[in-house]
Scaffold this active site. Structure first.
Site, mmCIF file in Angstrom:
data_model
loop_
_atom_site.group_PDB
_atom_site.id
_atom_site.type_symbol
_atom_site.label_atom_id
_atom_site.label_comp_id
_atom_site.label_asym_id
_atom_site.label_seq_id
_atom_site.Cartn_x
_atom_site.Cartn_y
_atom_site.Cartn_z
ATOM 1 N N ARG A 27 0.819 -1.218 0.000
ATOM 2 C CA ARG A 27 0.000 0.000 0.000
ATOM 3 C C ARG A 27 0.852 1.268 0.000
ATOM 4 O O ARG A 27 0.339 2.371 -0.186
ATOM 5 C CB ARG A 27 -0.913 0.022 1.226
ATOM 6 C CG ARG A 27 -1.858 -1.140 1.302
ATOM 7 C CD ARG A 27 -2.713 -1.044 2.533
ATOM 8 N NE ARG A 27 -3.631 0.059 2.459
ATOM 9 C CZ ARG A 27 -4.858 0.000 1.964
ATOM 10 N NH1 ARG A 27 -5.315 -1.145 1.498
ATOM 11 N NH2 ARG A 27 -5.627 1.053 1.936
ATOM 12 N N ASN A 100 -4.218 7.065 7.327
ATOM 13 C CA ASN A 100 -4.229 6.799 5.889
ATOM 14 C C ASN A 100 -5.301 7.686 5.292
ATOM 15 O O ASN A 100 -6.462 7.589 5.686
ATOM 16 C CB ASN A 100 -4.554 5.318 5.644
ATOM 17 C CG ASN A 100 -4.872 5.029 4.187
ATOM 18 O OD1 ASN A 100 -4.409 5.742 3.298
ATOM 19 N ND2 ASN A 100 -5.667 4.003 3.949
ATOM 20 N N GLY A 101 -4.926 8.576 4.387
ATOM 21 C CA GLY A 101 -5.907 9.476 3.781
ATOM 22 C C GLY A 101 -5.337 10.875 3.668
ATOM 23 O O GLY A 101 -4.115 11.054 3.699
ATOM 24 N N GLU A 487 -2.920 -1.887 -22.059
ATOM 25 C CA GLU A 487 -2.546 -2.588 -20.826
ATOM 26 C C GLU A 487 -1.087 -3.057 -20.891
ATOM 27 O O GLU A 487 -0.348 -2.966 -19.906
ATOM 28 C CB GLU A 487 -3.516 -3.763 -20.605
ATOM 29 C CG GLU A 487 -3.244 -4.650 -19.405
ATOM 30 C CD GLU A 487 -3.264 -3.935 -18.057
ATOM 31 O OE1 GLU A 487 -3.621 -2.760 -17.985
ATOM 32 O OE2 GLU A 487 -2.875 -4.576 -17.063
ATOM 33 N N LYS A 491 1.817 -1.918 -18.246
ATOM 34 C CA LYS A 491 2.616 -2.880 -17.465
ATOM 35 C C LYS A 491 4.096 -2.578 -17.613
ATOM 36 O O LYS A 491 4.838 -2.600 -16.645
ATOM 37 C CB LYS A 491 2.371 -4.325 -17.931
ATOM 38 C CG LYS A 491 1.075 -4.995 -17.546
ATOM 39 C CD LYS A 491 0.836 -5.203 -16.094
ATOM 40 C CE LYS A 491 0.228 -3.993 -15.456
ATOM 41 N NZ LYS A 491 -1.188 -3.951 -15.266
#
Ligand code: M6R
Length: 614
Positions: A27, A100-101, A487, A491
């Site tokens: 994260r 978080n935020g 895509e 990648k």
């Protein structure tokens, strides 16, 4: 975007926090920190870098305590450094807070607090929040839980927070608004808190997903109490996690991304399971059955998403228009939310998100919902915010995706979109019975065909070695393969840091062709199907300018083989299903190039898996 974890119980908190942070590191990985209370002693350890850097920093430190909080950061306000790392503290040093935020009104709050004698050390918005809580504790003479509630009432923004106070060492207070927070309820009064369930599953399967505007107070004696910002009590709704620990491990692979690429035969099969009846020629997506009629009568479908999920949405556009004859618009959620979009009760909105937490997608959903649209979710993370705010939906059953680059989530999303378009098309009568029967049987065969594509990995690795030093790359495709080109380029960019562009093959001559010379690798999807001959012409245009062609072709193709520098064969399948196969070589090429360049494949620079800020 930032991972938070916390523990209160009878065990030492530190090992639980560190393990939890390792699970949440996808994260954000700019800096990390922990705070622990032992008796009335509060200790904080934090530093720039990864969780492993924090462990080295903590070495030999006094990390005792049975209550603690931990954070892994993706920087928003202020650069990644030791000072900006969480946890943050107020003036007194009694409190420690992780967040978080984004606190949007942090600047006026900070100014006011400075007037009131607070001094700040970091550049973060988070530090303002902990000072505010401390100020309220002092002026209003209230306990930690009430101070948090009052403080949050004057905060604008998104947050998941956990706060501890050395004056109340047996209490932990958490709250959420627009950023996820899960509470795990263990045995003997143990409680765990985390941004998602991955750090919790090894300790307990009983969880409560905190709702927006809720505050959880965990007290060693009184257990868990939930109230909302208006101070009304809420009854915790305890759910059982379906997640398995093995799904969170690398399982012998060098990286999560490689494991997730190889999991695709399984994840596609799981996303199909129980939804197709080949004998009676039926597709049933239980989650959207109640909205079938609305779908059939829809004058238009809007698809919302970001990044890879947006690319899956583009495949969805082709599928719905082709099979169900419903016009589709695919929108970047971040653009949609800030226009004044024309959307209303007549519309079906399909929101696609692996994490189910993407802030832009959530905000776009809220906007469409407020205008009366029916919102259908396609999410991977069970119980995530998007899954909960949509009217109905179908989960992708990809299992936890840990690598920042989305791979198995994409193919699972396309699988679910294919099922949806087939189901609606069949009900509407826009697909003949025979074509429907053929397509569902072909779809059923896809997992085995993906397995076959994966067998080309050695050849793909060989090609990766040839082109790993290219500074640029072009990806081309037409029709169903255009989103795959986008895509493929995404990648390559995100994990190898090589500049890449995806284009509809025929658009090349309107500009990008100027880039082509002998140093430019051009990756093309040139499978047999509706636009095959046209793509062959595009390949010739590239070759005429000495570009290098790496083509994905249908097994047995001889025409492209003559023209291209390299061909990667994939099994034959109808046009509608080609993206599920043709994307696999692109995923593998990017993976191997990134590994050869020594990149951090699972945690590429500047990125985070779940983008919970706009
Ligand atoms: O969780 P979501 O599907 O909503 O995430 C959307 C994008 O942030 C995500 O697909 C991103 O583009 C990936 N890193 C791409 O590999």
């Amino acid at each position: 975007m930032c991972g938070i974890v916390a523990y209160l119980g009878h065990r030492e908190a530190y090992p639980i926090l560190i393990n939890g942070l390792r699970r949440l590191e996808y994260r954000g990985y700019d800096s990390a920190g922990v705070a622990l209370i032992n008796g009335h002693d509060l200790r904080i350890f934090k530093c720039k870098g990864k969780v492993s850097d924090l462990e080295a920093h903590v070495q030999d430190g006094n990390v005792k305590g049975t209550v603690g909080i931990g954070h892994t950061r993706w920087a928003t306000h202020g650069p990644p450094n030791d000072v900006n790392a969480h946890p943050h503290q107020g003036n007194s040093g009694d409190l420690a807070l992780i967040h978080n935020g984004i606190i949007e009104n942090y600047a006026p709050l900070k100014e006011e607090l400075i007037h009131r004698g607070h001094s700040f050390k970091s550049d973060t918005d988070t530090e303002v929040l902990v000072h505010l809580i401390e100020d309220i504790q002092f002026t209003e003479k209230v306990d930690l839980a009430e101070a948090v509630r009052l403080a949050l009432d004057s905060v604008v923004g998104a947050y998941a927070i956990v706060v501890i106070d050395r004056k109340e060492p047996d209490v932990m207070v958490a709250a959420r608004k627009s950023s996820p927070l899960v509470i795990g309820i263990g045995e003997q009064g143990e409680h765990f808190l985390a941004s998602d369930a991955t750090p919790i599953v090894e300790h307990t399967k009983n969880v409560v997903y905190l709702e927006d505007g809720e505050i959880a107070v965990i007290d060693r004696q009184k257990g868990l109490k939930i109230r909302n910002i208006k101070n009304q009590d809420k009854t915790p709704f305890i759910q059982e996690l379906e997640m398995h620990l093995e799904a969170l491990e690398k399982g012998g692979y060098e990286h999560f991304m490689l494991k997730e690429i190889h999991e695709q035969p399984r994840s596609i099969r799981d996303s199909l399971r129980g939804r197709m009846d080949l004998i009676n020629s039926e597709v049933v997506l239980g989650g959207i059955r109640d909205h079938e009629q609305k779908f059939q009568n829809a004058k238009r479908i809007l698809i919302l998403g970001c990044g890879t999920s947006w690319h899956a949405g583009l495949v969805g556009e082709y599928l719905f228009e082709d099979l169900a004859r419903i016009p589709v618009e695919v929108e970047y959620a971040s653009e949609f939310r800030y226009r004044n979009p024309i959307v209303g009760e007549e519309d079906i909105v399909i929101a696609i998100s692996q994490s189910g937490e993407t802030a832009d997608t959530l905000a776009a959903i809220e906007l469409a919902k407020s205008r009366g649209a029916t919102i259908i979710g396609i999410c991977n993370v069970v119980g995530s915010s998007i899954a909960r705010v949509t009217h109905a939906g179908s989960y992708t059953h990809a299992g936890p995706e840990i690598g920042v680059a989305s791979t198995k989530a994409f193919t699972a999303q396309v699988t679910v979109l294919t099922l949806m378009a087939l189901m609606i098309g069949r009900r509407k009568g826009t697909i003949s019975a025979s074509n429907f029967h053929r397509l569902i049987n072909e779809l059923d065969a896809i997992p085995d065909k993906v397995q076959k594509v994966l067998q080309s990995e050695a050849q793909i690795k060989y090609i990766a070695d040839i082109y790993k030093d290219a500074p640029n790359a072009l990806y081309l495709g037409r029709g169903y393969s255009f989103p795959v080109a986008l895509e493929g380029a995404l990648k390559l960019k995100e994990i190898s840091y090589i500049h890449a562009e995806g284009y509809p093959a025929a658009e090349m001559k309107h500009g990008p062709i100027a880039l082509i010379d002998e140093a430019m690798p051009v990756f093309v999807v040139a499978t047999k199907g509706a636009s095959y001959e046209k793509v062959v012409s595009n390949i010739q245009e590239v070759k005429a300018r000495k570009g290098k062609i790496i083509a994905i072709v249908t097994e047995g193709d001889t025409v492209v083989k003559e023209l291209a520098d390299h061909v990667i064969e994939i099994p034959e399948t109808p046009d509608q299903l080609v993206p599920l196969l043709s994307v696999i070589p692109f995923q593998l090429i990017s993976y191997h190039i990134a590994v050869m360049l020594g990149r951090n494949v699972d945690q590429p620079r500047n990125l985070a898996k779940s983008v919970t800020v706009e």
